[in-house]
Write an enzyme that holds these catalytic residues in place. Structure first.
Site, PDB file in Angstrom:
ATOM      1  N   ASN A  11       0.860  -1.180   0.000  1.00 54.80           N
ATOM      2  CA  ASN A  11       0.000   0.000   0.000  1.00 54.80           C
ATOM      3  C   ASN A  11       0.901   1.236   0.000  1.00 54.80           C
ATOM      4  O   ASN A  11       1.499   1.567   1.020  1.00 54.80           O
ATOM      5  CB  ASN A  11      -0.902  -0.014   1.235  1.00 54.80           C
ATOM      6  N   LYS A  13       0.116   4.287  -0.235  1.00 53.32           N
ATOM      7  CA  LYS A  13      -0.511   5.438   0.424  1.00 53.32           C
ATOM      8  C   LYS A  13      -0.296   6.720  -0.397  1.00 53.32           C
ATOM      9  O   LYS A  13      -0.320   6.674  -1.629  1.00 53.32           O
ATOM     10  CB  LYS A  13      -0.006   5.560   1.858  1.00 53.32           C
ATOM     11  N   HIS A  96      -9.359   0.859   5.688  1.00 53.02           N
ATOM     12  CA  HIS A  96      -8.077   1.080   6.339  1.00 53.02           C
ATOM     13  C   HIS A  96      -8.259   2.018   7.523  1.00 53.02           C
ATOM     14  O   HIS A  96      -9.093   2.922   7.502  1.00 53.02           O
ATOM     15  CB  HIS A  96      -7.083   1.680   5.336  1.00 53.02           C
ATOM     16  N   GLU A  98      -6.690   4.469   8.599  1.00 53.97           N
ATOM     17  CA  GLU A  98      -6.549   5.897   8.297  1.00 53.97           C
ATOM     18  C   GLU A  98      -7.839   6.454   7.721  1.00 53.97           C
ATOM     19  O   GLU A  98      -8.201   7.596   7.988  1.00 53.97           O
ATOM     20  CB  GLU A  98      -5.365   6.100   7.338  1.00 53.97           C
ATOM     21  N   GLU A 168      -4.828  -5.062  11.082  1.00 51.04           N
ATOM     22  CA  GLU A 168      -3.835  -4.013  11.299  1.00 51.04           C
ATOM     23  C   GLU A 168      -4.094  -3.320  12.631  1.00 51.04           C
ATOM     24  O   GLU A 168      -4.944  -2.430  12.711  1.00 51.04           O
ATOM     25  CB  GLU A 168      -3.900  -2.976  10.178  1.00 51.04           C
ATOM     26  N   GLY A 174       2.805   2.324  11.012  1.00 54.74           N
ATOM     27  CA  GLY A 174       3.707   3.446  10.825  1.00 54.74           C
ATOM     28  C   GLY A 174       4.440   3.883  12.076  1.00 54.74           C
ATOM     29  O   GLY A 174       5.087   4.927  12.087  1.00 54.74           O
ATOM     30  N   SER A 214       3.768  -2.065  10.483  1.00 57.45           N
ATOM     31  CA  SER A 214       5.232  -2.037  10.568  1.00 57.45           C
ATOM     32  C   SER A 214       5.859  -3.373  10.173  1.00 57.45           C
ATOM     33  O   SER A 214       6.796  -3.851  10.800  1.00 57.45           O
ATOM     34  CB  SER A 214       5.678  -1.626  11.976  1.00 57.45           C
ATOM     35  N   GLY A 236       4.952   1.395   4.708  1.00 60.13           N
ATOM     36  CA  GLY A 236       6.222   2.076   4.448  1.00 60.13           C
ATOM     37  C   GLY A 236       7.273   1.225   3.772  1.00 60.13           C
ATOM     38  O   GLY A 236       8.003   1.706   2.898  1.00 60.13           O
TER      39      GLY A 236
END
Length: 253
Positions: A11, A13, A96, A98, A168, A174, A214, A236
């Site tokens: 992903n 992002k 997600h 976020e 998640e 993150g 992570s 990330g």
């Protein structure tokens, strides 16, 4: 026990210009020609067309990071499932954390998106996970169970094979913090039991459940060694071939 094919998804992002996205996709295509796992990348909307051209003929699937809950209409700034299909997007990430926490998406809205994506023949990655506050209050399993049940409400049993659930824990996304493999596996097992209650044991055993939070080259093998962890939704670490390739190729020494 059902043999489940590992599924590793990246992903990206809100990262990567079109040129940067194309370059990363080219590096992945070059190095993943014979990968035995299911692999997907989800670029930003602006880079979908460019990445689609790079991925043509490769085993890497093209994914999207979100979509609107209706097919078309007066929804300024939204992206419809029809637009995604037009770009050969086959998988869409929904729910997600976020989107839930920053943009206020509810379980009901996410469920509408899930059902629409499935109606249009797409695959779905449904994200679920608790906050640190909810975990410390002893509510982690309850929160995740409710998200799973509400997210899958109205989903036909025959469509479940096109659903992947990504667990998640919000406190691990993150932050550099990762749930211990044993703790992650316990929640994956709880998710599988929840789905078994909805659609039966066979469907639950066939369900792919990814871990996200992570994920990196240094912890992917320990995570994938767990019985109920079938893959990873990578944030990330998916932004560079140097980090993403070892995650995808976790089976190699």
């Amino acid at each position: 026990m059902t043999e489940r094919r590992p599924f590793i998804a990246g992903n990206w992002k809100m990262h990567k210009t079109t040129g940067e996205a194309r370059a990363l996709a080219e590096a992945l295509v070059e190095n993943l020609k014979d990968c035995p796992h299911k692999v997907m990348v989800a670029p930003p909307f602006t880079a979908l067309s460019a990445v689609r051209e790079v991925l043509k003929g490769s085993p890497i699937l093209l994914g999207a990071q979100n979509m609107c809950s209706v097919r078309e209409g007066a929804h300024t700034g939204e992206i419809s499932v029809l637009m995604l299909k037009d770009l050969d997007v086959s998988v869409v990430i929904l729910g997600h954390s976020e989107r839930r926490l920053i943009y206020g998406e509810t379980d009901r809205l996410i469920n509408e998106k899930v059902r629409l994506a499935l109606e249009e023949g797409m695959e779905v990655i449904l994200c679920v996970g608790e906050t640190l506050e909810q975990r410390e209050a002893g509510k982690a399993e309850q929160v995740v169970e409710e998200q799973v049940k509400r997210g899958l409400d109205g989903v036909a049993p025959e469509d479940l094979s096109r659903v992947t659930i990504a667990y998640e824990p919000v406190w691990a996304i993150g932050t550099g913090r990762t749930a211990r493999p044993e703790d992650a596996d316990a929640m994956h097992r709880h998710i599988r039991r929840t789905v078994a209650g909805l659609h039966g044991t066979d469907a639950a055993e066939a369900l792919i459940i990814q871990y996200g939070g992570s994920v990196k080259p240094s912890n992917i093998k320990a995570l994938m060694a767990m019985e109920n962890i079938d893959g990873a939704l990578v944030g990330g670490a998916s932004l560079s071939a140097e980090n993403f390739l070892p995650i995808v190729n976790f089976h190699l020494e």
